[in-house]
Enzyme design. Structure first.
Site, short mmCIF file in Angstrom:
data_model
loop_
_atom_site.label_atom_id
_atom_site.label_comp_id
_atom_site.label_asym_id
_atom_site.label_seq_id
_atom_site.Cartn_x
_atom_site.Cartn_y
_atom_site.Cartn_z
N GLU A 92 80.49 56.03 -8.70
CA GLU A 92 80.83 55.46 -7.39
C GLU A 92 82.33 55.60 -7.11
O GLU A 92 83.17 55.30 -7.96
CB GLU A 92 80.44 53.98 -7.39
CG GLU A 92 80.80 53.23 -6.12
CD GLU A 92 80.57 51.73 -6.24
OE1 GLU A 92 80.60 51.05 -5.19
OE2 GLU A 92 80.35 51.24 -7.37
N LYS A 98 75.97 53.74 1.53
CA LYS A 98 75.43 52.51 0.96
C LYS A 98 74.94 51.58 2.06
O LYS A 98 75.63 51.37 3.06
CB LYS A 98 76.51 51.82 0.12
CG LYS A 98 76.03 50.58 -0.62
CD LYS A 98 77.15 50.00 -1.48
CE LYS A 98 76.65 48.79 -2.27
NZ LYS A 98 77.72 48.22 -3.12
N CYS A 106 75.90 51.14 -6.64
CA CYS A 106 76.28 49.86 -7.24
C CYS A 106 75.09 48.91 -7.27
O CYS A 106 74.03 49.25 -7.77
CB CYS A 106 77.48 49.28 -6.50
SG CYS A 106 78.23 47.87 -7.36
#
Length: 534
Positions: free
Chosen positions: A295, A358, A408
């Site tokens: 990430e 995301k 995440c």
């Protein structure tokens, strides 16, 4: 166990239960917090599941001493506070990467989140107490109440289903196979139910033989679940996707240096060097087809930097891709900048051939939900706030089966890691989780995160590849077996094949939390029917 033990154990438990039920005031609440902390040790990385046979009976015996709704709620709240205070201590470590700016948030992160999460436990004990179960009925009602509010914790206010009780079984892979049927919420329900059964041994309303028989049946249930899981693992295939070999790059970059102006280019260069480094075992290595970084591994705006894209293309395997986490910026409807926490796939020419933004953002970390009262920027965005993208999605990338990308903590949400349509050609064949656990250092957090991600693979019957800046990175197959791994804090690469997904979805993959819902209703029904019978 001898006949003498079967006679003396209920008497001893009776004295213990009476002592705990007789506690009042701060002593009762302190004991509740202690049992809550004890329950945390059942979860990763300790994995001491048998401690739940102490923690949950202790909670129920304390609840026996409650005389009002307020007391019943307080017992559960303090249990939850102790549980989450110990289980989530590591979140505060993120603030020390810039403590001069975020010192004010330290007490909020250390105690504020446990205070809020404990509300769910408080309402669970309040519901169980209000239903006034007796004998074995109260065990069923308590387990159902706990599971209901655990599920609510995972869904309301964007949800935070971290450290669910079912995750204690990630260290016992045969039992963990149960999540392929009933999901982690269902496994939590059964775990709390069986762990609470010892209270029946101290209850004079439950015949001794019936109490021992029910406890034995509960333990036998998990033995049977483990036996079934063992058979499932014994029949598991080791097949991998042909002509795909992944290189996971774990640079172990300190979070304090990750975004430093003088270190960003150097950090990218370090990862480029790791991407083309010789394999650790050349004798067994095959040609790398895809390189994967973590990430925000590229802490620069890739779309705006052609030379950077060319540089990344130079370390991309021939005919393959480099997949990396990047920040992304675009203009909003009124020309304002919008920022995204993104994934980008770069080919050998430096072209971005795939992208994902995301969709499930971290409150306070990536956006400020209380901006009206807290006029500060998000912690992870260096003051800026991220926007949410659409998701989950199935992403087609060159040379790879369709993938569901997850950045995440998107991976922590059961039943929400794949696109809604999961059948046929639209179903992804693997999950890719990019994360940056460097925020949390050498704490329990990264171990918990990896265990949670591993559980998603078993639930969905789909392999999961996880790449983290500081670890834990690895490849998990469709049964939760770890086929490759880089430990926490280690700098290096691991080369691995991509396991095949199961040919058909698991039961959980087809019905989601439906099976858990059925179990939950059954538990409530059994508890309500039995509460007056003992």
């Amino acid at each position: 166990m001898t006949a003498t033990d079967m006679t003396t154990t209920p008497a001893r438990l009776g004295r213990l239960s009476a002592g705990l039920a007789g506690l009042t005031g701060w002593r009762r609440l302190l004991a509740a917090a202690g049992f809550g902390g004890l329950a945390t040790l059942a979860l990763p990385p300790a994995d001491a599941v048998p401690l739940l046979l102490i923690a949950f009976p202790g909670l129920l015996w304390l609840l026996d001493g409650a005389r009002t709704k307020r007391q019943a709620f307080a017992v559960g709240w303090f249990f939850g506070f102790g549980h989450h205070l110990l289980g989530l201590y590591w979140i505060s470590a993120a603030l020390f990467t810039d403590i001069d700016r975020f010192w004010w948030a330290l007490p909020l992160s250390a105690a504020g989140l446990p205070i809020l999460l404990a509300m769910f436990t408080g309402f669970a004990t309040l519901l169980a107490w209000t239903l006034k179960g007796r004998g074995l009925g109260r065990v069923f009602l308590f387990a159902a109440s706990w599971a209901l509010f655990e599920w609510l914790r995972g869904h309301v206010f964007t949800g935070f289903p971290w450290n669910l009780i079912g995750y204690g079984w990630t260290g016992v892979l045969p039992v963990l196979q149960g999540v392929s049927l009933i999901g982690v919420y269902g496994l939590s329900l059964l775990t709390v139910l069986v762990a609470s059964l010892p209270v029946a041994l101290s209850d004079p309303a439950v015949p001794r033989r019936r109490a021992w028989g029910t406890l034995a049946a509960g333990l036998a249930l998990f033995a049977a679940l483990g036996a079934w899981g063992g058979l499932r693992l014994a029949g598991a295939s080791d097949a991998t996707v042909p002509d795909v070999r992944l290189r996971l790059v774990q640079p172990a970059i300190d979070q304090r240096l990750k975004w430093a102006a003088g270190e960003r280019v150097r950090n990218v260069q370090q990862q480029m060097e790791l991407s083309v480094a010789p394999a650790a075992d050349p004798a067994t290595a095959g040609p790398i087809t895809h390189v994967i970084w973590a990430e925000t591994a590229v802490p620069l705006f890739l779309d705006q930097d052609a030379s950077l894209r060319q540089a990344l293309g130079s370390v991309t395997p021939p005919g393959g891709l480099l997949i990396t986490g990047v920040p992304r910026m675009e203009a909003g409807p009124e020309g304002e900048p919008l920022y995204y926490n993104s994934l980008a796939a770069v080919d050998g020419s430096g072209a971005v051939t795939g992208r994902f933004d995301k969709f499930h953002l971290v409150p306070f970390g990536e956006y400020m939900p209380l901006r009206r009262w807290l006029p500060v920027g998000a912690i992870a965005g260096n003051g800026a706030e991220f926007s949410a993208g659409p998701g989950p999605v199935s992403l087609d990338l060159k040379g790879l089966p369709p993938v569901s990308p997850l950045i995440c903590y998107e991976v922590i949400f059961p039943g929400a890691v794949l696109p809604a349509s999961r059948d046929g050609a639209t179903r992804p064949r693997w999950m890719l989780n990019l994360t940056n656990d460097a925020w949390y250092g050498n704490t329990a957090g990264p171990h918990q995160h990896f265990a949670i991600a591993r559980t998603r693979a078993v639930e969905e019957g789909m392999p999961l590849v996880r790449v983290a800046n500081t670890g834990i990175s690895g490849v998990v197959d469709s049964h939760g077996r770890i086929t490759a791994m880089l430990p926490l804090g280690h700098r290096g690469v691991v080369d691995a094949a991509l396991p095949e997904a199961l040919p058909t979805p698991t039961l959980y993959g087809r019905v989601g939390d439906g099976a858990f819902g059925l179990l939950l209703l059954t538990c409530f029904a059994v508890g309500l029917r039995a509460r007056h019978r003992g």
